[in-house]
Design a protein around this motif. Sequence first.
Motif, PDB file in Angstrom:
ATOM      1  N   MET A   1       0.836  -1.184   0.000  1.00 24.64           N
ATOM      2  CA  MET A   1       0.000   0.000   0.000  1.00 24.64           C
ATOM      3  C   MET A   1       0.878   1.243   0.000  1.00 24.64           C
ATOM      4  O   MET A   1       1.898   1.292   0.665  1.00 24.64           O
ATOM      5  CB  MET A   1      -0.877   0.022   1.238  1.00 24.64           C
ATOM      6  N   ALA A   2       0.427   2.250  -0.718  1.00 26.39           N
ATOM      7  CA  ALA A   2       1.226   3.467  -0.861  1.00 26.39           C
ATOM      8  C   ALA A   2       1.363   4.218   0.454  1.00 26.39           C
ATOM      9  O   ALA A   2       2.406   4.800   0.728  1.00 26.39           O
ATOM     10  CB  ALA A   2       0.607   4.365  -1.924  1.00 26.39           C
ATOM     11  N   PHE A   3       0.324   4.211   1.283  1.00 20.93           N
ATOM     12  CA  PHE A   3       0.423   4.993   2.511  1.00 20.93           C
ATOM     13  C   PHE A   3       1.407   4.375   3.499  1.00 20.93           C
ATOM     14  O   PHE A   3       1.960   5.070   4.339  1.00 20.93           O
ATOM     15  CB  PHE A   3      -0.946   5.234   3.153  1.00 20.93           C
ATOM     16  N   LEU A   4       1.651   3.075   3.385  1.00 23.48           N
ATOM     17  CA  LEU A   4       2.634   2.445   4.267  1.00 23.48           C
ATOM     18  C   LEU A   4       4.057   2.922   3.957  1.00 23.48           C
ATOM     19  O   LEU A   4       4.897   2.998   4.857  1.00 23.48           O
ATOM     20  CB  LEU A   4       2.553   0.930   4.176  1.00 23.48           C
ATOM     21  N   SER A   5       4.322   3.259   2.693  1.00 24.74           N
ATOM     22  CA  SER A   5       5.651   3.789   2.367  1.00 24.74           C
ATOM     23  C   SER A   5       5.860   5.159   2.993  1.00 24.74           C
ATOM     24  O   SER A   5       7.006   5.569   3.232  1.00 24.74           O
ATOM     25  CB  SER A   5       5.851   3.856   0.854  1.00 24.74           C
ATOM     26  N   SER A   6       4.766   5.849   3.299  1.00 19.55           N
ATOM     27  CA  SER A   6       4.877   7.142   3.983  1.00 19.55           C
ATOM     28  C   SER A   6       5.478   6.973   5.369  1.00 19.55           C
ATOM     29  O   SER A   6       6.204   7.856   5.850  1.00 19.55           O
ATOM     30  CB  SER A   6       3.504   7.808   4.084  1.00 19.55           C
ATOM     31  N   PHE A   7       5.171   5.854   6.028  1.00 22.18           N
ATOM     32  CA  PHE A   7       5.784   5.579   7.329  1.00 22.18           C
ATOM     33  C   PHE A   7       7.304   5.483   7.191  1.00 22.18           C
ATOM     34  O   PHE A   7       8.051   6.015   8.013  1.00 22.18           O
ATOM     35  CB  PHE A   7       5.247   4.282   7.931  1.00 22.18           C
ATOM     36  N   ASP A   8       7.764   4.799   6.131  1.00 20.45           N
ATOM     37  CA  ASP A   8       9.197   4.655   5.902  1.00 20.45           C
ATOM     38  C   ASP A   8       9.862   6.002   5.617  1.00 20.45           C
ATOM     39  O   ASP A   8      10.970   6.266   6.083  1.00 20.45           O
ATOM     40  CB  ASP A   8       9.464   3.693   4.740  1.00 20.45           C
ATOM     41  N   ILE A   9       9.172   6.838   4.855  1.00 22.11           N
ATOM     42  CA  ILE A   9       9.708   8.159   4.534  1.00 22.11           C
ATOM     43  C   ILE A   9       9.853   8.986   5.808  1.00 22.11           C
ATOM     44  O   ILE A   9      10.894   9.607   6.052  1.00 22.11           O
ATOM     45  CB  ILE A   9       8.831   8.875   3.493  1.00 22.11           C
ATOM     46  N   CYS A  10       8.812   8.984   6.636  1.00 15.17           N
ATOM     47  CA  CYS A  10       8.869   9.726   7.908  1.00 15.17           C
ATOM     48  C   CYS A  10       9.951   9.159   8.826  1.00 15.17           C
ATOM     49  O   CYS A  10      10.682   9.919   9.474  1.00 15.17           O
ATOM     50  CB  CYS A  10       7.521   9.687   8.614  1.00 15.17           C
ATOM     51  N   ALA A  11      10.065   7.853   8.865  1.00 18.29           N
ATOM     52  CA  ALA A  11      11.082   7.227   9.722  1.00 18.29           C
ATOM     53  C   ALA A  11      12.488   7.604   9.271  1.00 18.29           C
ATOM     54  O   ALA A  11      13.362   7.869  10.108  1.00 18.29           O
ATOM     55  CB  ALA A  11      10.911   5.710   9.716  1.00 18.29           C
ATOM     56  N   SER A  12      12.713   7.660   7.959  1.00 14.24           N
ATOM     57  CA  SER A  12      14.041   8.048   7.476  1.00 14.24           C
ATOM     58  C   SER A  12      14.329   9.501   7.829  1.00 14.24           C
ATOM     59  O   SER A  12      15.457   9.844   8.196  1.00 14.24           O
ATOM     60  CB  SER A  12      14.166   7.817   5.965  1.00 14.24           C
ATOM     61  N   GLY A  13      13.308  10.358   7.761  1.00 13.93           N
ATOM     62  CA  GLY A  13      13.477  11.758   8.153  1.00 13.93           C
ATOM     63  C   GLY A  13      13.779  11.893   9.635  1.00 13.93           C
ATOM     64  O   GLY A  13      14.625  12.697  10.042  1.00 13.93           O
ATOM     65  N   LEU A  14      13.092  11.102  10.460  1.00 14.75           N
ATOM     66  CA  LEU A  14      13.343  11.137  11.900  1.00 14.75           C
ATOM     67  C   LEU A  14      14.773  10.709  12.222  1.00 14.75           C
ATOM     68  O   LEU A  14      15.460  11.345  13.036  1.00 14.75           O
ATOM     69  CB  LEU A  14      12.338  10.229  12.627  1.00 14.75           C
ATOM     70  N   SER A  15      15.232   9.654  11.580  1.00 11.47           N
ATOM     71  CA  SER A  15      16.596   9.175  11.817  1.00 11.47           C
ATOM     72  C   SER A  15      17.636  10.202  11.374  1.00 11.47           C
ATOM     73  O   SER A  15      18.625  10.442  12.080  1.00 11.47           O
ATOM     74  CB  SER A  15      16.843   7.866  11.065  1.00 11.47           C
ATOM     75  N   ALA A  16      17.403  10.796  10.215  1.00 12.12           N
ATOM     76  CA  ALA A  16      18.354  11.782   9.699  1.00 12.12           C
ATOM     77  C   ALA A  16      18.425  13.010  10.606  1.00 12.12           C
ATOM     78  O   ALA A  16      19.513  13.507  10.909  1.00 12.12           O
ATOM     79  CB  ALA A  16      17.962  12.191   8.280  1.00 12.12           C
TER      80      ALA A  16
END
Length: 149
Positions: A1-16
Amino acid sequence: MAFLSSFDICASGLSAQRLRMDIASENISNIDTTRTEAGGAYRRKTVVFESYGSESFREVMRNAAQGKGISSRPAGVRVADIVEDDREMKMVYNPGHPDADESGFVEMPNVDLLKETVDAMSATRSYDANITALNAIKLMAQKALEIGK
């Protein structure tokens, strides 16, 4: 699902942004360090980010026009590098300092407290923005599940 990839995008931003905050903290804590393992005074570090996996707007529109849909490639941001600031060091006259040269000058780190504070505040705001986006995605998923009741 496309909205699940949004979680990954946010998580990468949080880590960075967490790493960016860690580097700002390291810079502040070493503001008076005149000796390092490498020799010489501490050099200010900065974080370089890069995006990955995202398509350009043109590619998205072309794929939509051709009926291909949205790419399922993972996307986000990552730390490309941590680089040392090449600005010259501050020379401070302090003849009693153990690291003073024969003229009495000490090479001090090129860390500016104001710049580090602003960088830390910016990282905090970006971190907060990613949390807000994550909460919005979570709320959308909850509302979508309520529709199915």
